[in-house]
Write a protein that holds these residues in place. Sequence first.
Motif, PDB file in Angstrom:
ATOM      1  N   ALA A 522       0.834  -1.205   0.000  1.00 37.80           N
ATOM      2  CA  ALA A 522       0.000   0.000   0.000  1.00 37.80           C
ATOM      3  C   ALA A 522       0.868   1.253   0.000  1.00 37.80           C
ATOM      4  N   ARG A 523       1.923   1.251   0.785  1.00 35.33           N
ATOM      5  CA  ARG A 523       2.824   2.408   0.809  1.00 35.33           C
ATOM      6  C   ARG A 523       3.504   2.575  -0.544  1.00 35.33           C
ATOM      7  N   ARG A 524       3.913   1.486  -1.156  1.00 38.38           N
ATOM      8  CA  ARG A 524       4.615   1.552  -2.434  1.00 38.38           C
ATOM      9  C   ARG A 524       3.732   2.176  -3.515  1.00 38.38           C
ATOM     10  N   LEU A 525       2.425   1.974  -3.423  1.00 38.58           N
ATOM     11  CA  LEU A 525       1.498   2.512  -4.414  1.00 38.58           C
ATOM     12  C   LEU A 525       0.950   3.878  -4.024  1.00 38.58           C
ATOM     13  N   GLY A 526       1.396   4.427  -2.889  1.00 33.01           N
ATOM     14  CA  GLY A 526       1.066   5.808  -2.571  1.00 33.01           C
ATOM     15  C   GLY A 526       0.059   6.034  -1.478  1.00 33.01           C
ATOM     16  N   VAL A 527      -0.389   5.007  -0.765  1.00 31.09           N
ATOM     17  CA  VAL A 527      -1.331   5.208   0.337  1.00 31.09           C
ATOM     18  C   VAL A 527      -0.554   5.780   1.518  1.00 31.09           C
ATOM     19  N   GLN A 528      -1.002   6.909   2.020  1.00 23.82           N
ATOM     20  CA  GLN A 528      -0.278   7.611   3.086  1.00 23.82           C
ATOM     21  C   GLN A 528      -1.029   7.630   4.415  1.00 23.82           C
ATOM     22  N   SER A 529      -2.262   7.181   4.427  1.00 26.78           N
ATOM     23  CA  SER A 529      -3.048   7.176   5.659  1.00 26.78           C
ATOM     24  C   SER A 529      -2.483   6.157   6.648  1.00 26.78           C
ATOM     25  N   ASP A 530      -2.885   6.318   7.912  1.00 27.88           N
ATOM     26  CA  ASP A 530      -2.447   5.370   8.938  1.00 27.88           C
ATOM     27  C   ASP A 530      -3.014   3.986   8.642  1.00 27.88           C
ATOM     28  N   LEU A 531      -2.156   2.973   8.717  1.00 34.35           N
ATOM     29  CA  LEU A 531      -2.575   1.603   8.427  1.00 34.35           C
ATOM     30  C   LEU A 531      -2.185   0.722   9.610  1.00 34.35           C
ATOM     31  N   PRO A 532      -3.144   0.376  10.473  1.00 34.06           N
ATOM     32  CA  PRO A 532      -2.820  -0.442  11.646  1.00 34.06           C
ATOM     33  C   PRO A 532      -2.442  -1.870  11.224  1.00 34.06           C
ATOM     34  N   GLU A 533      -1.414  -2.406  11.850  1.00 36.64           N
ATOM     35  CA  GLU A 533      -0.939  -3.749  11.500  1.00 36.64           C
ATOM     36  C   GLU A 533      -1.752  -4.784  12.273  1.00 36.64           C
ATOM     37  N   VAL A 534      -2.982  -4.983  11.809  1.00 37.55           N
ATOM     38  CA  VAL A 534      -3.892  -5.960  12.418  1.00 37.55           C
ATOM     39  C   VAL A 534      -4.452  -6.845  11.321  1.00 37.55           C
ATOM     40  N   PRO A 535      -4.878  -8.065  11.630  1.00 34.92           N
ATOM     41  CA  PRO A 535      -5.365  -8.975  10.596  1.00 34.92           C
ATOM     42  C   PRO A 535      -6.537  -8.422   9.783  1.00 34.92           C
ATOM     43  N   SER A 536      -7.419  -7.630  10.432  1.00 34.47           N
ATOM     44  CA  SER A 536      -8.597  -7.124   9.721  1.00 34.47           C
ATOM     45  C   SER A 536      -8.236  -6.116   8.640  1.00 34.47           C
ATOM     46  N   LEU A 537      -6.974  -5.644   8.613  1.00 38.20           N
ATOM     47  CA  LEU A 537      -6.567  -4.710   7.564  1.00 38.20           C
ATOM     48  C   LEU A 537      -6.718  -5.355   6.187  1.00 38.20           C
ATOM     49  N   ALA A 538      -6.606  -6.667   6.102  1.00 42.18           N
ATOM     50  CA  ALA A 538      -6.747  -7.366   4.821  1.00 42.18           C
ATOM     51  C   ALA A 538      -8.123  -7.140   4.217  1.00 42.18           C
ATOM     52  N   LEU A 539      -9.115  -6.845   5.045  1.00 37.46           N
ATOM     53  CA  LEU A 539     -10.477  -6.602   4.557  1.00 37.46           C
ATOM     54  C   LEU A 539     -10.831  -5.122   4.581  1.00 37.46           C
ATOM     55  N   GLY A 540      -9.813  -4.251   4.714  1.00 42.21           N
ATOM     56  CA  GLY A 540     -10.047  -2.818   4.562  1.00 42.21           C
ATOM     57  C   GLY A 540     -10.591  -2.127   5.768  1.00 42.21           C
ATOM     58  N   SER A 541     -10.069  -2.442   6.965  1.00 37.18           N
ATOM     59  CA  SER A 541     -10.559  -1.788   8.180  1.00 37.18           C
ATOM     60  C   SER A 541      -9.944  -0.406   8.394  1.00 37.18           C
ATOM     61  N   ALA A 542      -8.938  -0.033   7.590  1.00 31.48           N
ATOM     62  CA  ALA A 542      -8.297   1.283   7.744  1.00 31.48           C
ATOM     63  C   ALA A 542      -9.088   2.352   6.995  1.00 31.48           C
ATOM     64  N   ASP A 543      -8.944   3.598   7.474  1.00 31.62           N
ATOM     65  CA  ASP A 543      -9.604   4.732   6.831  1.00 31.62           C
ATOM     66  C   ASP A 543      -8.666   5.353   5.798  1.00 31.62           C
ATOM     67  N   VAL A 544      -9.158   5.503   4.588  1.00 35.92           N
ATOM     68  CA  VAL A 544      -8.359   6.044   3.483  1.00 35.92           C
ATOM     69  C   VAL A 544      -9.218   7.022   2.687  1.00 35.92           C
ATOM     70  N   SER A 545      -8.557   7.790   1.792  1.00 38.12           N
ATOM     71  CA  SER A 545      -9.297   8.735   0.949  1.00 38.12           C
ATOM     72  C   SER A 545      -9.493   8.153  -0.447  1.00 38.12           C
ATOM     73  N   LEU A 546     -10.472   8.684  -1.139  1.00 41.40           N
ATOM     74  CA  LEU A 546     -10.752   8.218  -2.489  1.00 41.40           C
ATOM     75  C   LEU A 546      -9.584   8.510  -3.427  1.00 41.40           C
ATOM     76  N   LEU A 547      -8.969   9.691  -3.294  1.00 47.25           N
ATOM     77  CA  LEU A 547      -7.887  10.052  -4.201  1.00 47.25           C
ATOM     78  C   LEU A 547      -6.686   9.124  -4.030  1.00 47.25           C
ATOM     79  N   GLU A 548      -6.311   8.803  -2.780  1.00 51.05           N
ATOM     80  CA  GLU A 548      -5.131   7.964  -2.613  1.00 51.05           C
ATOM     81  C   GLU A 548      -5.400   6.533  -3.052  1.00 51.05           C
ATOM     82  N   MET A 549      -6.609   6.063  -2.934  1.00 51.80           N
ATOM     83  CA  MET A 549      -6.916   4.714  -3.422  1.00 51.80           C
ATOM     84  C   MET A 549      -6.967   4.679  -4.948  1.00 51.80           C
TER      85      MET A 549
END
Length: 815
Positions: A522-549
């Motif tokens: 995600a960082r390599r592709l430009g996502v800059q929002s906070d990304l918690p290192e938890v298993p549920s992150l695989a299903l998109g539990s982090a908050d992100v913006s439309l532009l960065e996605m």
Amino acid sequence: MTAQGPDRPGEDGTETRAAAREAARAAALLARQLGRLAGSAGRSVWRSGTAAARGAAREAAPVLARTRTRLRATGHRDAAAAPVAETVPQAPRRSTRLPRRPWLLGLAVLVGLPLVILAGYVFAAFATLPPLGGAAPEAGQRALVVEAESGRSFATRGAFQGERLTEKTLPPRLAQAIVAIEDRRFYSHWGIDLRGMARAVWRNATGGGVREGGSTITQQYARLTSLTQEKTLKRKIQEAFLALRLESTLSKPEILVGYLNTAYFGAGAYGADAAARRYFGHGAEGLTLPEAAMLAGLVRAPSQLAPTRNFGGAKERADLVLQAMVETGAISQAEADKARAAKLTLHTPPETPPGTNYFLDALQGEVKRLTEAAGDVTVRSTLNLELQSLAEGVLARRLDAEGGKKKVGQGALVALAPDGAILAMVGGRDYEDSQFNRATQAKRQAGSLFKLFVYLAAYGKGFTPDSVLVDRPTQIGEWEPQNANNRFRGALPLRSAFALSVNTIAAQLGEEVGIASVIAEARRLGVQSDLPEVPSLALGSADVSLLEMTRAFAGVLGPGVPVEPYLVRTIRGSGPQALYQRPAPKAGSPMDSQVQSMMLDSLQAVVESGTGKAARVGGLAVGGKTGTSQDFRDAWFIGLTPDMIVGVWVGNDDNAPMNKVTGGDIPARVFHDFVERAQKVLKGRKRPAPSAARAEPVPASAVAPAPSPATGEVRGVPEVVDTGTLTIRGRTVHLLGVVGEGGALARQLARYLRRREVVCSGEPAGLRCRLDGDDLAALIVTAGGARASEDAPSDLIEAEDQARAERAGLWQRER
């Protein structure tokens, strides 16, 4: 020497003192009577006061006579006239009574008190007089003129300052025009024109309202540079004092130039040169007579008459200025008539298209970051006006049609070119209601959209789209992911698991490759929002913006990552050299070609056979991914075509759940509607550009081809039932693809069509009509007079999108 004894008259001074006391008593009595009359005003009061004074004198006369007799007898001839320092007794009670007419005292108070108060007010205004130039406004934020990628100017921001005029560079026609319309006696009065004030009072009184101001140019200049704009008596008094001071320190040309450099001409333009550049694209030195007349007419009501907002009103006012110039002898009647007939073309659009303001907000911050150069600048942006208008229209249409039923209140859309240029940006349903940009500022849970990074990490570690995992109950620590349908499909290849958005397999992959590897992708592709290192992150539990996605998905399509979104191509100032020129893009780190190919294959599977079927566009290769957050609070679709990467989000600002809306529902349909019609724009079939608040209506022939004549055509002068239904010679004609409106819009159409013939042909269920060679339905829909039906021809749908974008007609405050 003869000695004087105490028994001789006057020898001991007793009688002298008595006479002096009587004289003092008479003088005091007279003073009191006159003092009571000193404050009276008016002829009648004066006459009455004089009579009272005479009466007081008559009362005092006997006392004075006795005093003089006694003084003569004692040999002191001048004692009665000598000053008396002794305390005198009180005068008789009768002599202290008020005048016999007490109403005169009341009248004196009524007349005199306001005069005293006014004098005090004038003195206070003078005592608090500010210095000349003390309120001169500081230079505001520099002005931006924004151009689309095509080079067409479509918006402005900030305050235009322009160049300061001097006596040598002041255009004579502009000077003549401003004097003729604002202050004809400018060169003869001394700062205050009493004749002009009287004329203004008379015209306002007889005209039923404020029709003319009484301030001179000098007074206006004093107000602009030294006072506030509050409408109070104190400010008017101070304005007059300062005008007199200006006239004593500056020459008439200096005052006129200063005024023209300071006055506000509307649309963010301060000063005549800035206004000339804002409206006509050149400096004040190049003003023609019609242009000078229009500028001179603006200073009376710049916000109301600014030609970008009210071109008709500005033109009418310019005609009045030309007539005033004729009356003052500045020009001849022939010159005025020629100037009235001349066509005035605005350099910039009449109004910024409302929907582009989300883009402009982001661009303004970017320009500030790229250059701090002072002065007005022109920015060539990346925005495609046709795509922007289309994006606003398709999102609004979907939300209008389904938002209420499905409890969807907001949406956003971003379209990127493969190199990161932002082609369109819609940050919300209506900028006038909310300036919060949901494309760049909102952070929401991405849901299954985040699986992109999970599968990229897996493909990078040896998995392929054909690798098989089992869809089964899964538990990772205390977390048990569930599928959307609460069912399990068994063994599935990763291509199918991604296409169907199977949660358990994504969770297994995340655990297999490690959440740290998912975050790294995600960082390599430009996502800059906070990304918690938890298993549920695989299903998109982090908050992100439309532009960065959307940026991250663009990296899958592009030659290198990350893709940098940008809004600015060039920035130009007043000089010939560009202040900023976007350099050639630096290629990011290349993605492994095999991984990239596998990921594109999986994305296409989503649209071809998975959750994103609604996004399919005939004849076009499309890939993408849906995303839905918990409890249906957010729904996403980000899709890729060879020309664009388009991201769509819908939801509610208060994070309220929607009515089971998924990413494959409204977001995928919005993507389909946008991309299908955008292909025509990108391939060269240009839609009509937004006409900037209807200043220059787009001909309907540019929107839709005129229908060919057919047998059984209907011809005649129509009567209007509603904006989609006409009656021609007793036959009811329904315009094809038009949902008519009644009321004021129907009456406006009736006035427009009065005594004009239309020709209609087609199927009885819906005809296309022509008016002077133009398609009538397209004319009506483009002007905002009606909606396009769901099954309307594409040209009418595009016409409605344009009307929506411009807030024309029924879309002015449509929600």
